[in-house]
Scaffold this motif. Structure first.
Motif, short mmCIF file in Angstrom:
data_model
loop_
_atom_site.label_atom_id
_atom_site.label_comp_id
_atom_site.label_asym_id
_atom_site.label_seq_id
_atom_site.Cartn_x
_atom_site.Cartn_y
_atom_site.Cartn_z
N CYS A 9 1.00 -1.25 0.01
CA CYS A 9 -0.13 0.18 0.03
C CYS A 9 0.85 1.42 -0.12
O CYS A 9 1.55 1.20 0.84
N GLU A 11 0.07 4.15 0.83
CA GLU A 11 -0.17 5.03 1.94
C GLU A 11 0.41 4.59 3.36
O GLU A 11 1.01 5.32 3.96
N CYS A 12 0.16 3.34 3.66
CA CYS A 12 0.76 3.22 5.04
C CYS A 12 1.69 1.86 4.79
O CYS A 12 2.24 1.41 5.78
N CYS A 23 -5.37 -1.94 -0.02
CA CYS A 23 -5.34 -2.09 1.31
C CYS A 23 -6.56 -1.85 1.97
O CYS A 23 -7.82 -1.16 1.42
N HIS A 26 -6.89 1.35 3.26
CA HIS A 26 -6.94 2.46 2.23
C HIS A 26 -7.25 1.97 0.88
O HIS A 26 -6.49 1.93 -0.09
ZN LIG Z 1 -2.83 1.09 3.49
#
Ligand SMILES: [Zn+2]
Length: 68
Positions: A9, A11-12, A23, A26
Motif C-alpha cells: 500500500c 499510503e501505509c 489495502c 486505504h
Molecule cells: Zn494502507
C-alpha cells in the motif's frame, strides 16, 4: 513456478496478502509491487521502525514504496 511479488500500500506501506489488490485501510490508495525492504512489525508500540513509519498495527510492511 515464479512467485508473484505481493503489492504494498502506497499510503501505509502494508504488504498485502497474495489475493488482495487494495489495502483494507486505504481502498483508494495506489498499491504497487515496486517496493523495497521487508519488515515485520510485531509490537508497533514498542518498535522504533514502526514509530518512524507511523505504523500502529502489527503486520508486514515495506520500508520503501515507490509510487510514480
Ligand atoms: Zn494502507
Amino acid at each position: 513456478m515464479a512467485k508473484k511479488i505481493p503489492l504494498a500500500c502506497g499510503e501505509c506501506h502494508r504488504i498485502l496478502d497474495d489475493d488482495q489488490e487494495t489495502c483494507n485501510a486505504h481502498p483508494e490508495a495506489h498499491c504497487t509491487s515496486d517496493w523495497a525492504g521487508y519488515v515485520v512489525i510485531l509490537n508497533p508500540e514498542r518498535s522504533e521502525i514502526a514509530e518512524k513509519l507511523e505504523i500502529t498495527r502489527a503486520g508486514n510492511y515495506a520500508l520503501k514504496v515507490n509510487i510514480r
